[in-house]
Design an enzyme around this catalytic site. Structure first.
Site, PDB file in Angstrom:
ATOM      1  N   TYR A   1      -8.527   4.831  13.865  1.00 47.95           N
ATOM      2  CA  TYR A   1      -8.548   4.300  15.243  1.00 47.95           C
ATOM      3  C   TYR A   1      -7.000   3.946  15.688  1.00 47.95           C
ATOM      4  O   TYR A   1      -6.311   3.515  14.847  1.00 47.95           O
ATOM      5  CB  TYR A   1      -9.642   3.178  15.420  1.00 47.95           C
ATOM      6  CG  TYR A   1      -9.159   1.966  14.406  1.00 47.95           C
ATOM      7  CD1 TYR A   1      -8.313   0.870  15.169  1.00 47.95           C
ATOM      8  CD2 TYR A   1      -9.717   1.873  13.236  1.00 47.95           C
ATOM      9  CE1 TYR A   1      -8.005  -0.276  14.228  1.00 47.95           C
ATOM     10  CE2 TYR A   1      -9.619   0.753  12.416  1.00 47.95           C
ATOM     11  CZ  TYR A   1      -8.687  -0.454  12.843  1.00 47.95           C
ATOM     12  OH  TYR A   1      -8.373  -1.299  12.255  1.00 47.95           O
TER      13      TYR A   1
ATOM     14  N   GLY B   1      -3.531 -59.874   4.500  1.00 48.65           N
ATOM     15  CA  GLY B   1      -3.210 -58.763   3.643  1.00 48.65           C
ATOM     16  C   GLY B   1      -3.621 -57.598   4.376  1.00 48.65           C
ATOM     17  O   GLY B   1      -4.162 -57.569   5.329  1.00 48.65           O
TER      18      GLY B   1
ATOM     19  N   THR C   1     -13.861 -55.245   3.629  1.00 47.53           N
ATOM     20  CA  THR C   1     -12.415 -55.129   3.448  1.00 47.53           C
ATOM     21  C   THR C   1     -11.743 -54.219   2.157  1.00 47.53           C
ATOM     22  O   THR C   1     -11.091 -53.609   2.364  1.00 47.53           O
ATOM     23  CB  THR C   1     -11.415 -56.169   3.467  1.00 47.53           C
ATOM     24  OG1 THR C   1     -11.598 -57.080   2.435  1.00 47.53           O
ATOM     25  CG2 THR C   1     -11.829 -57.104   4.892  1.00 47.53           C
TER      26      THR C   1
ATOM     27  N   CYS D   1      -5.650  -3.385   2.219  1.00 44.92           N
ATOM     28  CA  CYS D   1      -5.321  -3.421   3.525  1.00 44.92           C
ATOM     29  C   CYS D   1      -6.575  -3.366   4.611  1.00 44.92           C
ATOM     30  O   CYS D   1      -7.107  -4.447   4.400  1.00 44.92           O
ATOM     31  CB  CYS D   1      -4.518  -2.007   4.325  1.00 44.92           C
ATOM     32  SG  CYS D   1      -3.429  -2.250   5.712  1.00 44.92           S
TER      33      CYS D   1
ATOM     34  N   LYS E   1      -9.045   2.661  -2.209  1.00 43.95           N
ATOM     35  CA  LYS E   1      -9.485   1.844  -0.745  1.00 43.95           C
ATOM     36  C   LYS E   1     -10.970   2.372  -0.266  1.00 43.95           C
ATOM     37  O   LYS E   1     -11.235   3.582  -0.224  1.00 43.95           O
ATOM     38  CB  LYS E   1      -8.325   2.175   0.212  1.00 43.95           C
ATOM     39  CG  LYS E   1      -8.557   1.521   1.477  1.00 43.95           C
ATOM     40  CD  LYS E   1      -7.135   1.848   2.373  1.00 43.95           C
ATOM     41  CE  LYS E   1      -7.215   1.146   3.711  1.00 43.95           C
ATOM     42  NZ  LYS E   1      -5.868   1.452   4.403  1.00 43.95           N
TER      43      LYS E   1
ATOM     44  N   GLU F   1       0.987  -1.121  -0.148  1.00 44.06           N
ATOM     45  CA  GLU F   1      -0.048   0.054   0.270  1.00 44.06           C
ATOM     46  C   GLU F   1       1.002   1.232  -0.096  1.00 44.06           C
ATOM     47  O   GLU F   1       1.950   1.294   0.832  1.00 44.06           O
ATOM     48  CB  GLU F   1      -0.951   0.012   1.461  1.00 44.06           C
ATOM     49  CG  GLU F   1      -1.685   1.081   1.450  1.00 44.06           C
ATOM     50  CD  GLU F   1      -2.395   1.277   2.493  1.00 44.06           C
ATOM     51  OE1 GLU F   1      -3.618   1.630   2.916  1.00 44.06           O
ATOM     52  OE2 GLU F   1      -2.297   0.128   3.503  1.00 44.06           O
TER      53      GLU F   1
ATOM     54  N   GLY G   1     -13.216 -61.674   6.983  1.00 41.90           N
ATOM     55  CA  GLY G   1     -12.381 -62.417   6.290  1.00 41.90           C
ATOM     56  C   GLY G   1     -11.142 -62.104   6.426  1.00 41.90           C
ATOM     57  O   GLY G   1     -10.879 -60.843   6.002  1.00 41.90           O
TER      58      GLY G   1
END
Length: 635
Positions: free
Chosen positions: A121, A353, A459, A170, A115, A46, A349
């Site tokens: 503040y 694996g 599975t 900003c 802007k 800015e 089952g």
């Protein structure tokens, strides 16, 4: 910018307050540097031409006129570069002074964006000098160019409309109704924020979170550029915290209290794809100006990494945490189903694996959640023609280590009787030979579930569903499929996590399961009694297929873009022909095997990619793959 990738930059030059010439020299140098690096867009802080902290000097005509001349100089000295520059500058128009971003491309001042929210503040007193640019829309002459001064303007690439830029400045980010909200709803996929945000303790974390969340809420890329060294430190200090985010992901961030350029590759195609998936992202054709720029589509030299295993977090700490979370989600899904039905038994089952091991892990965690005796988990091993001693032994050891029920039912005789019944020659090891075994096992599991009053736990994993690597009405079917949204690459990491938090015999057997080749074990072992039928020899490497699956389903990328990303990610591991071969295989199998996914059993969703026909993926079983193959072939 091919395939939607746009390299962007956040640049913070070293400046001197009110020294427009020095500052402009630094800005031009960084624009040229960013252009050399292949950036299509560079965002500056800015009021960087003058410095943000000029205070009452902003009311001096000398400063304002010099700033305007500086913009002219930037335009002239970058007019041959294919890069958009967003540069902060004070602009006097009529009786007002505006805090603006000058958007510059190829010798043109595309617009001045003012802007909208002027802070007044704490340490900020901008209202002393600046007028809010909210709802401004003027045609003006500035820096020797006719342009517009407007807070409602979008910049769109003629050659790729997905690259559409909006600008806010900003404080605009920090307010409840940020201008970027309306800009994104009007089509902006990229938001630039030239900022000068001073540093106080804890502010950096808040700022980072704010940028990330804004990019996530708006499903956009957000380029936040902060002022740094050279701004006045009379009352404030600036750290040049430059942040580039994409849809809530932090792509790049500068080291604080340094200056220079931060780069990232954003994917505007992905962002647009995400928006199309979201029925709550509603476009709002507000009264915005669209200004078009003509930037050619060139190759973007990617610095962005695309992990070979997109389903798996790369950081070890994240991986462990994620694995724990996933197993808990799987177990919670099963526990909820058991609690709802009042059923206190499951049948599984157990082959020894990877997939059945993970399913057992989930069952154990679910039963522990509910306080049900683990002996109510009935595991069954069903050896036949292709079963090896290694997997059979591991199944027994797993059951013993977890203290669950275990039984062995040899199906060889039953399958041979079936061959006799259907007049199949056992010496012909074809698909009938293989699937007869898979369906016999499923029949036994279903009947045992009646015997024990339990649920058959599936599975099969997500990768197998994508490829159709399952026997229809065989291992394809169950009463609750706990692995249904877990891809093969992640199955391995989840099992490894369980091994890491285990000890003794359980740890040993889990590690051996991880070391066992992936196989359905439906063909006889080799002469050494080892697994002869290896899945990846037939369908291809699962790490490639999971990569293809992620980008095809999650983002809807074209095959050519997936191929491009795979070449980038797997360079040195697979050659281009190999990648393309298995991508063609993936596409053909994904389309032809949809009928198996259309009748899937219930199972828990744990990630962003699932193929449940009831929730995340609806596709006709008769869809043709032709145009996807053609698109890939034409590259």
């Amino acid at each position: 910018m091919k395939y939607g990738f746009v390299k962007v930059a956040a640049a913070t030059p070293i400046i001197r307050v009110s020294d427009c010439k020095k500052n402009t020299d630094a800005i031009i140098a960084q624009i040229k540097e960013a252009n050399i690096e292949g950036a299509a867009l560079v965002n500056f802080p800015e009021l960087c031409i003058t410095g943000y902290t000029c205070s009452d000097l902003f009311l001096q005509q000398t400063l304002l006129k010099t700033a305007e001349s500086s913009v002219y100089r930037i335009i002239e000295e970058t007019k041959n570069l294919d890069i958009i520059s967003v540069v902060g500058v004070p602009v006097a128009f009529r009786e007002a002074l505006y805090n603006c971003a000058a958007v510059i491309f190829k010798g043109k001042l595309l617009a001045l964006v003012p802007k909208a929210n002027i802070p007044n503040y704490s340490e900020f007193y901008e209202a002393r000098h600046y007028t809010s640019g909210k709802n401004t829309d003027f045609e003006i002459e500035y820096a020797g160019r006719k342009t517009v001064l407007s807070d409602k303007v979008l910049f769109q690439n003629k050659n790729m409309s997905d690259f559409t830029l909006g600008v806010e400045i900003c404080e605009d980010l920090w307010v409840a109704e940020s201008p970027s909200i309306a800009l994104a709803k009007s089509g902006a996929t990229v938001i630039c924020n030239p900022s000068t945000s001073d540093d106080t303790i804890g502010k950096a974390e808040y700022r980072r979170s704010l940028v990330r969340m804004q990019s996530g809420k708006l499903c956009c890329a957000y380029i936040y550029t902060d002022s740094g060294f050279g701004e006045s430190t009379t009352d404030t200090v600036y750290s040049a915290q430059n942040i580039i985010c994409e849809n809530a992901s932090l792509l790049s961030e500068s080291e604080r209290f340094t200056t220079g350029i931060t780069y990232a590759d954003i994917d505007v195609q992905k962002l647009m794809g995400e928006r199309r998936r979201m029925s709550t992202f509603c476009y709002d054709n507000e009264n915005v100006r669209r200004i078009y720029f003509d930037m050619p589509l060139t190759d973007t030299k990617l610095s962005r990494k695309f992990e070979q295993t997109p389903f798996v977090p790369s950081a070890k700490d994240d991986l462990s945490r994620r694995c724990k979370e996933i197993i808990t989600m799987q177990a919670t899904g099963l526990a909820t189903r058991l609690a709802h039905t009042g059923i206190k038994n499951v049948v599984l089952g157990l082959s020894g694996g990877l997939d059945s091991t993970l399913a057992l892990i989930v069952c154990v965690h679910a039963f522990d959640m509910l306080g049900i005796d683990r002996k109510n988990i009935h595991t069954v091993t069903m050896p036949c023609f292709g079963t090896t001693k290694r997997t059979k032994s591991n199944a027994e050891k797993l059951a013993e280590a977890y203290n669950v029920s275990f039984e062995e039912i040899n199906i060889t005789a039953a399958v041979r009787q079936h061959f006799i019944d259907i007049k199949h020659d056992e010496s012909v090891t074809d698909i009938t030979y293989e699937n007869s075994q898979a369906r016999e096992r499923t029949k036994i599991l279903m009947n045992l579930s009646n015997k024990y009053g339990g649920l058959v736990i599936g599975t099969g994993d997500l990768s197998e569903l994508a490829l159709g690597w399952a026997t229809y009405n065989g291992d394809h079917m169950s009463m609750y499929a706990v692995n249904v949204s877990i891809p093969k690459t992640l199955v391995r990491y989840l099992t490894a996590y369980e091994a890491e938090i285990s000890d003794g015999e359980l740890k040993t057997v889990l590690l051996d399961v991880l070391d066992t080749p992936v196989s359905p074990e439906l063909l006889p072992p080799d002469k050494n009694g080892e697994i002869a039928q290896k899945t990846e020899d037939v369908v291809g490497p699962y790490e490639l297929h999971d990569f293809f699956l992620y980008y095809f389903v999650r983002f809807g990328f074209t095959p050519s873009k997936i191929y491009y990303l795979a070449r980038h990610s797997f360079a040195g591991k697979y050659n281009n022909d190999t990648i393309k071969k298995w991508l063609v295989t993936f596409l053909k199998r994904f389309f032809s095997q949809q009928f198996k996914r259309s009748c899937l059993p219930d199972g828990p969703k744990v990630g962003s990619v699932t193929l449940s026909p009831r929730s995340d993926w609806r596709m006709p079983s008769d869809a043709s793959v032709r145009i996807w193959l053609d698109e890939l072939e034409n590259q």
